[in-house]
Structures are given as structure tokens and as C-alpha cells.
Write a protein that holds these residues in place. Structure first.
Motif, PDB file in Angstrom:
ATOM      1  N   MET A 199       0.822  -1.198   0.000  1.00  0.00           N
ATOM      2  CA  MET A 199       0.000   0.000   0.000  1.00  0.00           C
ATOM      3  C   MET A 199       0.865   1.261   0.000  1.00  0.00           C
ATOM      4  O   MET A 199       0.597   2.196  -0.714  1.00  0.00           O
ATOM      5  N   LYS A 200       1.930   1.224   0.838  1.00  0.00           N
ATOM      6  CA  LYS A 200       2.825   2.373   0.941  1.00  0.00           C
ATOM      7  C   LYS A 200       3.498   2.656  -0.406  1.00  0.00           C
ATOM      8  O   LYS A 200       3.649   3.804  -0.801  1.00  0.00           O
ATOM      9  N   GLN A 201       3.887   1.584  -1.115  1.00  0.00           N
ATOM     10  CA  GLN A 201       4.531   1.766  -2.423  1.00  0.00           C
ATOM     11  C   GLN A 201       3.557   2.357  -3.432  1.00  0.00           C
ATOM     12  O   GLN A 201       3.950   3.181  -4.256  1.00  0.00           O
ATOM     13  N   LYS A 202       2.303   1.949  -3.395  1.00  0.00           N
ATOM     14  CA  LYS A 202       1.304   2.478  -4.327  1.00  0.00           C
ATOM     15  C   LYS A 202       1.067   3.968  -4.075  1.00  0.00           C
ATOM     16  O   LYS A 202       0.973   4.757  -5.005  1.00  0.00           O
ATOM     17  N   ILE A 203       0.997   4.344  -2.806  1.00  0.00           N
ATOM     18  CA  ILE A 203       0.821   5.758  -2.454  1.00  0.00           C
ATOM     19  C   ILE A 203       2.031   6.562  -2.912  1.00  0.00           C
ATOM     20  O   ILE A 203       1.898   7.664  -3.446  1.00  0.00           O
ATOM     21  N   ARG A 204       3.216   6.002  -2.731  1.00  0.00           N
ATOM     22  CA  ARG A 204       4.453   6.664  -3.161  1.00  0.00           C
ATOM     23  C   ARG A 204       4.431   6.853  -4.682  1.00  0.00           C
ATOM     24  O   ARG A 204       4.775   7.917  -5.187  1.00  0.00           O
ATOM     25  N   TRP A 205       4.016   5.805  -5.417  1.00  0.00           N
ATOM     26  CA  TRP A 205       3.955   5.885  -6.877  1.00  0.00           C
ATOM     27  C   TRP A 205       2.951   6.957  -7.317  1.00  0.00           C
ATOM     28  O   TRP A 205       3.242   7.778  -8.185  1.00  0.00           O
ATOM     29  N   ILE A 206       1.775   6.951  -6.711  1.00  0.00           N
ATOM     30  CA  ILE A 206       0.745   7.948  -7.049  1.00  0.00           C
ATOM     31  C   ILE A 206       1.264   9.355  -6.769  1.00  0.00           C
ATOM     32  O   ILE A 206       1.092  10.272  -7.590  1.00  0.00           O
TER      33      ILE A 206
ATOM     34  N   SER B  42       5.136   5.322 -14.193  1.00  0.00           N
ATOM     35  CA  SER B  42       4.977   6.748 -13.914  1.00  0.00           C
ATOM     36  C   SER B  42       5.239   7.571 -15.173  1.00  0.00           C
ATOM     37  O   SER B  42       4.464   8.469 -15.517  1.00  0.00           O
TER      38      SER B  42
ATOM     39  N   THR C  13       4.036  10.335  -9.331  1.00  0.00           N
ATOM     40  CA  THR C  13       3.443  10.551 -10.654  1.00  0.00           C
ATOM     41  C   THR C  13       2.647  11.851 -10.676  1.00  0.00           C
ATOM     42  O   THR C  13       2.752  12.633 -11.623  1.00  0.00           O
TER      43      THR C  13
ATOM     44  N   SER D  69      10.598   3.026  -4.690  1.00  0.00           N
ATOM     45  CA  SER D  69       9.429   2.150  -4.723  1.00  0.00           C
ATOM     46  C   SER D  69       9.765   0.866  -5.447  1.00  0.00           C
ATOM     47  O   SER D  69      10.689   0.739  -6.152  1.00  0.00           O
TER      48      SER D  69
END
Length: 180
Positions: free
Chosen positions: A1-8, A52, A11, A180
Motif C-alpha cells: 500500500m505504501k509503495q502504491k501511495i508513493r507511486w501515485i 509513472s 506521478t 518504490s
């Protein structure tokens, strides 16, 4: 979840930066604006990864159209998105590795820039301008916009990215909690 938030987050930051730079540099003309756009595309893919970079590349022309920054001819929007996607994809494949020798990174940047130029030239000048119902002035404008200036702005954007990527990478690893 943390990686997805970081990616969002990463980006979104690159996309926001791109939209702001397009808006601010529009009066300076295609060479300045296009170089800034290509620099952000290159930095986004080289610092935040292919997903991204592709997201920014594909959304950039849509935002440019909606904000009145890009060409006021909607059928060019997906064509520009394709050119951007070719650029970031090749840049990732040819120059995206962290330990590339200098010559390989430079060659990858030159190849990605050339591919974007060729893609946009053939799609716009040889495709849209020949088959769409355009006024002669539109054909002249699009032919000028989507020929050699595309190569020049992509090369300048890559040169700027070459300088900025190490700084952005270090900042992202420090302030955003690592890769990430």
C-alpha cells in the motif's frame, strides 16, 4: 500500500510540474515549452519508473489540450500521447538502468529523441495532415510544429534531464522514504 501511495504521489508531482511548466512557458514558444515537457517526461521515467513515465506521457497532451496549451485540434491529442509514450518507453529501455555507461545513456537519449521525432512526423505530417480535413494554414503550422523542432526539444529535454536526474533521485530517496 505504501509503495502504491508513493507511486501515485510521485506521478502526480511530475504531472503537476509538467502542466505548470506548459502553462508558464507557453509564451516562450515551442522550443522552450517542448524542451521543458520532454525534460519532465525524461525525469519522470528515469526517476519514478516506466509506469509513472507512461502515465505522465499519456496524460500530458490531454491536459495541454484541455488547458488550451497544446494545439487546438483534438485529434492530435492521442497522436502526441503516442509520441510521448514512444519517447519514455525507449528512454526507459535504453537509458533507464542506473549503472549504464555514459555512452549508453547518451545513445539511449538520442535514440528515444529520434524515435519520438520520427513517430510524430509520420503520424502528424504524413498522416493527419494528409488525411484530415484541415485548412492550408493548419497543415503548414502542424508540419512546422511536428518536424525538426520535435527532435530538438526532445534532445534538449534529455540534456536537462541528464543533469537533473541525479539530483531528483537523491532528493526522492531522502525525502520520500526511498525507492518504490
Amino acid at each position: 500500500m505504501k509503495q502504491k501511495i508513493r507511486w501515485i504521489t510521485r506521478t502526480a508531482v511530475f504531472l503537476a510540474l509538467l502542466v505548470v511548466l506548459q502553462s508558464v512557458t507557453k509564451p516562450a514558444g515551442q522550443i522552450v515549452t517542448g524542451s521543458c515537457v520532454n525534460a519532465v517526461l525524461a525525469v519522470s521515467v528515469l526517476c519514478a519508473g516506466l509506469a509513472s513515465g507512461l502515465t505522465v506521457a499519456l496524460l500530458s497532451p490531454l491536459f495541454a489540450f484541455l488547458l488550451g496549451i497544446g494545439p487546438a485540434f483534438f485529434p492530435l491529442t492521442p497522436v502526441i500521447a503516442v509520441g510521448n509514450a514512444v519517447f519514455v518507453s525507449l528512454l526507459w529501455l535504453l537509458a533507464g538502468r542506473k549503472q549504464n555507461p555514459l555512452w549508453k545513456t547518451a545513445g539511449g537519449m538520442a535514440a528515444a529523441s529520434s524515435a519520438k521525432f520520427l513517430c510524430l512526423y509520420f503520424l502528424v505530417v504524413e498522416g493527419v495532415c494528409r488525411f484530415a480535413e484541415l485548412k492550408p494554414q493548419q497543415v503548414k503550422t502542424f508540419t512546422t510544429m511536428f518536424s525538426f523542432p520535435q527532435l530538438i526539444t526532445a534532445l534538449i529535454g534529455c540534456a536537462v534531464a541528464w543533469i537533473i536526474v541525479p539530483i531528483v533521485t537523491k532528493a526522492m530517496n531522502t525525502t520520500l522514504g526511498g525507492k518504490s
